[in-house]
Design a protein around this motif. Sequence first.
Motif, PDB file in Angstrom:
ATOM      1  N   LEU A   1      -2.181   0.712 -14.639  1.00  0.00           N
ATOM      2  CA  LEU A   1      -2.893   1.826 -14.014  1.00  0.00           C
ATOM      3  C   LEU A   1      -2.906   3.068 -14.909  1.00  0.00           C
ATOM      4  CD1 LEU A   1      -1.523   1.525 -10.354  1.00  0.00           C
ATOM      5  CD2 LEU A   1      -3.655   0.602 -11.291  1.00  0.00           C
ATOM      6  N   GLY A   2      -2.232   2.993 -16.058  1.00  0.00           N
ATOM      7  CA  GLY A   2      -2.149   4.153 -16.945  1.00  0.00           C
ATOM      8  C   GLY A   2      -1.253   5.228 -16.393  1.00  0.00           C
ATOM      9  N   LEU A   3      -0.342   4.846 -15.510  1.00  0.00           N
ATOM     10  CA  LEU A   3       0.522   5.822 -14.828  1.00  0.00           C
ATOM     11  C   LEU A   3       1.995   5.577 -15.123  1.00  0.00           C
ATOM     12  CD1 LEU A   3      -1.308   5.884 -11.379  1.00  0.00           C
ATOM     13  CD2 LEU A   3      -1.455   7.606 -13.194  1.00  0.00           C
ATOM     14  N   GLU A   4       2.264   4.908 -16.260  1.00  0.00           N
ATOM     15  CA  GLU A   4       3.657   4.711 -16.659  1.00  0.00           C
ATOM     16  C   GLU A   4       4.180   5.999 -17.289  1.00  0.00           C
ATOM     17  OE1 GLU A   4       1.358   3.572 -20.417  1.00  0.00           O
ATOM     18  OE2 GLU A   4       1.022   3.831 -18.270  1.00  0.00           O
TER      19      GLU A   4
ATOM     20  N   HIS B   1     -11.519   3.969 -14.764  1.00  0.00           N
ATOM     21  CA  HIS B   1     -10.898   4.452 -13.520  1.00  0.00           C
ATOM     22  C   HIS B   1     -11.270   3.560 -12.331  1.00  0.00           C
ATOM     23  CE1 HIS B   1     -14.843   6.374 -12.835  1.00  0.00           C
ATOM     24  NE2 HIS B   1     -14.488   6.495 -11.567  1.00  0.00           N
ATOM     25  N   LEU B   2     -12.472   2.980 -12.354  1.00  0.00           N
ATOM     26  CA  LEU B   2     -12.868   2.068 -11.273  1.00  0.00           C
ATOM     27  C   LEU B   2     -12.116   0.742 -11.388  1.00  0.00           C
ATOM     28  CD1 LEU B   2     -16.740   2.644 -11.125  1.00  0.00           C
ATOM     29  CD2 LEU B   2     -15.031   3.383  -9.460  1.00  0.00           C
ATOM     30  N   LEU B   3     -11.938   0.254 -12.608  1.00  0.00           N
ATOM     31  CA  LEU B   3     -11.165  -0.970 -12.813  1.00  0.00           C
ATOM     32  C   LEU B   3      -9.727  -0.774 -12.345  1.00  0.00           C
ATOM     33  CD1 LEU B   3     -12.527  -1.950 -16.343  1.00  0.00           C
ATOM     34  CD2 LEU B   3     -13.007  -3.137 -14.180  1.00  0.00           C
ATOM     35  N   ARG B   4      -9.151   0.384 -12.668  1.00  0.00           N
ATOM     36  CA  ARG B   4      -7.770   0.660 -12.249  1.00  0.00           C
ATOM     37  C   ARG B   4      -7.664   0.763 -10.733  1.00  0.00           C
ATOM     38  NH1 ARG B   4      -7.701   4.002 -17.130  1.00  0.00           N
ATOM     39  NH2 ARG B   4      -8.295   5.817 -15.880  1.00  0.00           N
TER      40      ARG B   4
ATOM     41  N   ALA C   1       3.920  -1.077  -4.546  1.00  0.00           N
ATOM     42  CA  ALA C   1       3.003  -2.050  -5.154  1.00  0.00           C
ATOM     43  C   ALA C   1       2.363  -1.485  -6.416  1.00  0.00           C
ATOM     44  CB  ALA C   1       1.924  -2.452  -4.147  1.00  0.00           C
ATOM     45  N   MET C   2       1.991  -0.217  -6.368  1.00  0.00           N
ATOM     46  CA  MET C   2       1.366   0.421  -7.524  1.00  0.00           C
ATOM     47  C   MET C   2       2.376   0.667  -8.640  1.00  0.00           C
ATOM     48  SD  MET C   2      -1.293   2.994  -5.585  1.00  0.00           S
ATOM     49  CE  MET C   2      -1.866   3.800  -7.079  1.00  0.00           C
TER      50      MET C   2
END
Length: 201
Positions: free
Chosen positions: A191-194, A25-28, A183-184
């Motif tokens: 980001l694991g948000l697809e 989560h910190l890397l993302r 941008a995100m």
Amino acid sequence: MTVERRLPTREEAWELVRQYTTQPHLLRHMRAVEAAMRAYARRFGEDEELWGLVGLLHDFDYERYPTISSEGHPVVGSRILRERGYPEEVIRAILAHASDVTGVEPESLLEKTLVAVDELTGFLVAVALVRPTRSILDVEVSSVKKKWKAKEFAAAVNRQEIEKAAAELGVPLDEHIRIVLEAMKEIAEELGLERKPVEAG
């Protein structure tokens, strides 16, 4: 005679991030802030590589030194960057995103932008995760604004600081949200948000 310090490559910066950070989560988060900083660099006609590095590195020491203090994040990180020859412009921007403990107030456009986007990326992740799809691709500015007004939602996010920072950039809040959101969305998969395939019940 002052020696101009070389701007490290993105690969070198990412290697440093991975050396100090293991939590996904910190890397993302650092990737999200990097993407937002690059988007703003393009908007302002600034150095995209420099701005991207600041976003990518701003929390690299947080996992190892989670206490925000004179002997923790981001002060320890600034020392590591200085030892590795990073430019003072990068170091100062990172110190300025925690001015309460570092005493370094955000002054430049670069520094003010980091403050403006940092917590907003986390807020946008929170909005995405309460969507049925858990995807940032389905988040709109209007849905963000609804959650913005709900003070109990992501209560730890300092909305006033974000609003103030955006105003100092001369960017209306809705536009600021749109820039960071777009941008995100461009790196949603990272980001694991697809959008995930719906499993058959």
